[in-house]
Design a protein around this motif. Structure first.
Motif, PDB file in Angstrom:
ATOM      1  N   TRP A 263       0.850  -1.187   0.000  1.00  0.00           N
ATOM      2  CA  TRP A 263       0.000   0.000   0.000  1.00  0.00           C
ATOM      3  C   TRP A 263       0.886   1.238   0.000  1.00  0.00           C
ATOM      4  O   TRP A 263       1.754   1.402   0.853  1.00  0.00           O
ATOM      5  CB  TRP A 263      -0.906   0.000   1.219  1.00  0.00           C
TER       6      TRP A 263
ATOM      7  N   PRO B 244       0.931   5.376   0.134  1.00  0.00           N
ATOM      8  CA  PRO B 244       0.085   6.532   0.475  1.00  0.00           C
ATOM      9  C   PRO B 244       0.107   7.576  -0.630  1.00  0.00           C
ATOM     10  O   PRO B 244       0.955   7.549  -1.536  1.00  0.00           O
ATOM     11  CB  PRO B 244       0.731   7.065   1.762  1.00  0.00           C
ATOM     12  N   ALA B 245      -0.835   8.526  -0.553  1.00  0.00           N
ATOM     13  CA  ALA B 245      -0.912   9.596  -1.550  1.00  0.00           C
ATOM     14  C   ALA B 245       0.320  10.488  -1.463  1.00  0.00           C
ATOM     15  O   ALA B 245       0.898  10.694  -0.394  1.00  0.00           O
ATOM     16  CB  ALA B 245      -2.180  10.416  -1.323  1.00  0.00           C
ATOM     17  N   GLU B 246       0.696  11.015  -2.617  1.00  0.00           N
ATOM     18  CA  GLU B 246       1.866  11.897  -2.686  1.00  0.00           C
ATOM     19  C   GLU B 246       1.625  12.957  -3.748  1.00  0.00           C
ATOM     20  O   GLU B 246       1.545  12.638  -4.939  1.00  0.00           O
ATOM     21  CB  GLU B 246       3.117  11.080  -3.011  1.00  0.00           C
TER      22      GLU B 246
ATOM     23  N   ALA C  93      -3.357   7.624  -3.353  1.00  0.00           N
ATOM     24  CA  ALA C  93      -2.950   6.401  -2.671  1.00  0.00           C
ATOM     25  C   ALA C  93      -3.441   5.191  -3.468  1.00  0.00           C
ATOM     26  O   ALA C  93      -4.522   5.219  -4.057  1.00  0.00           O
ATOM     27  CB  ALA C  93      -3.523   6.373  -1.255  1.00  0.00           C
TER      28      ALA C  93
ATOM     29  N   TRP D 198      -2.706   0.599  -4.259  1.00  0.00           N
ATOM     30  CA  TRP D 198      -2.000  -0.658  -4.043  1.00  0.00           C
ATOM     31  C   TRP D 198      -1.113  -0.931  -5.254  1.00  0.00           C
ATOM     32  O   TRP D 198      -1.532  -0.767  -6.396  1.00  0.00           O
ATOM     33  CB  TRP D 198      -2.983  -1.809  -3.875  1.00  0.00           C
TER      34      TRP D 198
ATOM     35  N   ASP E   8      -8.737  -1.049  -5.464  1.00  0.00           N
ATOM     36  CA  ASP E   8      -9.222  -1.368  -4.121  1.00  0.00           C
ATOM     37  C   ASP E   8     -10.221  -2.514  -4.153  1.00  0.00           C
ATOM     38  O   ASP E   8     -10.285  -3.330  -3.221  1.00  0.00           O
ATOM     39  CB  ASP E   8      -9.875  -0.124  -3.496  1.00  0.00           C
TER      40      ASP E   8
END
Length: 611
Positions: A426, A428-430, A435, A437, A455
């Motif tokens: 996973w 995370p958002a950047e 965000a 997988w 998801d």
């Protein structure tokens, strides 16, 4: 005119199967109707009231026959019981006497169109029905088609039960109208079995693992053997072939494909041509090239287990031109390596041209890609079926997880079957990147790539893991993303999945082993067949497309839908793991429907000019 006496013909008595006789004996011994219905009849199609009515009718029929055909002692006993109770009260002893008296008229004879549930216990019939085998004729055809190891592909049908079923079918061969020629084979490893010597004109062929050849055809003194020191310790041709295949131990799919082609060639050299592999000339190579177009009947047969005596190296009908070219190129490359390691002096295949193949303007396989509307409907139906309870729901959840992995990430069937939990991470958002997988995939040629997974796919995998009794979100979670829920009670399956091999019961919730490619393909095919039944309102064109869908079609679907949504060509290339943009570019070729529309405009214009 005097009345002529007429001979009355009684109707033929109703006949009953072995299962029904067993159920009546159980009832006479005092078992409840509910217990009998559960033990001897299909609970989904037969109600306890129907069972009670059947057994009462069966008792009356047998008593009637016994009164007509039985001994005077039995007849007197039955008449006294009827006079006293209004019906015949049976005991185990009297029932046995009645069966002896009336059994030859009342005992049914199995026939090809009889349902299995009439003759076998519900659990056995249910397990066979899970593989699409519902009648005696279908079971006979399945066994003949799959060979002696047919039972391996039926969950929870072990070797012992397979022997019982085959013996029963042979015992009733006369009434069925067909005699089985297949014996149940128990060997779990071909390599462990004794080798079979194949000679020129011999009737038996065997896979490479068990193959032995006569000394004069072994290649120990092949005419094309290189003089001097060889770089491999190969005493004969089979050793040389195995040394070449050993190079691909870490690439099992490639090794399997190369092994198939070299296995076919070795068998042809020995059994058909009578020449050692290391004595082949250009004439021999051209003869084998022609043989690939139409193999002899002795070399062809339906797909069966490699341990089966019915195994043959070719399927009926020969190879397609593309497959013929692949075979020639594979063999040429193997001979080139054998020359490099100084096992052979030269490569006769260098003088042989490739089989002619039509140069296609586009890959026809991409037409099997599912439309966005059809793929969306399938996803919805998969989600609905995955909400079912019991064993059926668990199998749907496994199928949904597998199909979404292939249909969202563009994975090949072998990749989807082998990928494990640690490869899924996973992120995370950047900044502007959401965000998501990300799945690490090791594809063809041991090439690594990273594929985003939706998801919805992860939720499907998580539900499948719950069925396996595992926590997908645990920090130390390990195991394949998709795995079988039941392990067959065979030594090979137990060893693969790390299960104890001390009883004959199936194991569940075993996470050590993943699906084989064949198993994953079977699960996919089962899901497609079930989806066709669950979606009767599909338009005929989409129904035909879905019926032809293979696991690879989901990979095509990813490519076409990504490009249709505006994804860059190089992004699709990275997702699919293609070596070049040229391979990926086939997905942006004009669609067939568009080509037909433009051609129709041109033809219409010509018609207007003619007028």
């Amino acid at each position: 005119m005097a009345n002529q006496p007429q001979q009355l013909e009684l109707p033929a008595p109703r006949t009953y199967s072995r299962t029904e006789f067993t159920a009546l004996r159980a009832r006479v011994k005092g078992l409840s109707i509910a217990t009998i219905a559960r033990a001897y009849f299909d609970a989904e199609t037969t109600e306890p009231l129907d069972v009670e009515r059947l057994l009462r009718t069966m008792r009356d029929d047998l008593v009637t026959l016994a009164l007509r055909e039985g001994s005077s002692v039995l007849t007197a006993h039955l008449q006294a019981s009827i006079a006293k109770h209004g019906e015949a009260r049976l005991t185990p002893v009297t029932l046995q006497l009645i069966e002896e008296a009336a059994g030859q008229w009342a005992t049914a004879r199995p026939a090809m169109d009889h349902p299995l549930a009439r003759w076998f216990r519900p659990l056995v019939a249910e397990r066979l029905a899970g593989e699409g085998i519902r009648t005696i004729g279908e079971l006979v055809a399945f066994i003949e088609r799959r060979g002696g190891s047919w039972w391996r592909s039926v969950p929870r049908i072990g070797a012992g039960r397979a022997r019982v079923l085959v013996a029963w079918l042979r015992r009733h061969a006369q009434s069925i109208g067909r005699k089985l020629t297949v014996d149940v084979e128990l060997a779990d490893s071909l390599a462990a079995a004794s080798p079979i010597v194949v000679t020129t004109g011999a009737g038996q062929l065997t896979p490479l693992e068990r193959l032995a050849v006569p000394a004069e055809l072994s290649g120990t003194r092949g005419a094309n053997r290189a003089p001097g020191f060889a770089y491999v310790r190969a005493a004969h041709d089979l050793d040389a072939v195995r040394a070449y295949l050993h190079r691909y131990d870490e690439r099992p799919e490639t090794q399997r494909a190369y092994k198939r082609e070299l296995e076919r060639l070795v068998l042809w050299c020995v059994a058909e041509r009578g020449v050692a592999l290391s004595s082949m000339t250009v004439e021999d190579c051209d003869a084998y090239k022609s043989f690939l177009k139409q193999p002899s009947e002795h070399f062809t047969g339906p797909p069966v287990a490699r341990a089966s005596r019915q195994w043959r190296p070719f399927a009926p009908g020969g190879l397609a031109p593309e497959s013929q070219r692949y075979a020639v190129r594979t063999i040429r490359a193997a001979f080139t390596w054998l020359v490099h390691v100084r096992y052979l002096a030269g490569n006769p295949w260098q003088a042989v041209t490739d089989p002619a193949v039509v140069k296609r303007a586009r890959k026809l396989q991409i037409e099997r890609a599912l439309s966005l509307d059809l793929w969306t409907r399938l996803r919805t139906t998969l989600a609905d079926r995955a909400s079912l309870t019991g064993a059926a729901g668990a199998r749907w959840r496994a199928a949904r997880a597998l199909l979404l992995i292939m249909g969202d990430g563009g994975l090949r069937i072998a990749e989807a079957a082998a990928v494990e939990r640690p490869a899924l991470a996973w992120l995370p958002a950047e900044d502007e990147t959401p965000a998501s997988w990300l799945l690490e995939v090791i594809g063809k040629g041991m090439k690594q790539r990273f594929v985003p997974i939706s998801d919805e796919s992860v939720d499907a995998i998580r539900a499948h893991w719950r069925d396996r009794g595992q926590d997908f979100d645990a920090a130390d979670a390990e195991g394949p993303l998709v795995a079988p829920l039941v392990v067959p009670p065979t030594p090979r399956a137990r060893a693969k999945f790390g299960a104890p091999n001390n009883d004959d019961t199936p194991c569940t919730s075993i996470a050590a082993g993943c699906y084989s490619v064949r198993g994953a393909r079977g699960l996919t095919q089962w899901a497609i067949e079930q989806l066709l039944e669950a979606l009767p309102e599909l338009p005929e064109a989409e129904r035909r497309k879905l019926a032809r869908t293979s696991p690879h079609a989901f990979r095509h679907t990813v490519a076409t839908q990504m490009l249709a949504s505006g994804a860059a060509l190089e992004v699709v290339q990275q997702t699919l793991g293609h070596a070049s943009l040229g391979t990926t570019s086939i997905y942006i070729s004009p669609e067939q429907s568009r080509l037909r529309r433009e051609a129709a405009k041109y033809h219409a214009r010509l018609t207007q000019v003619d007028r």
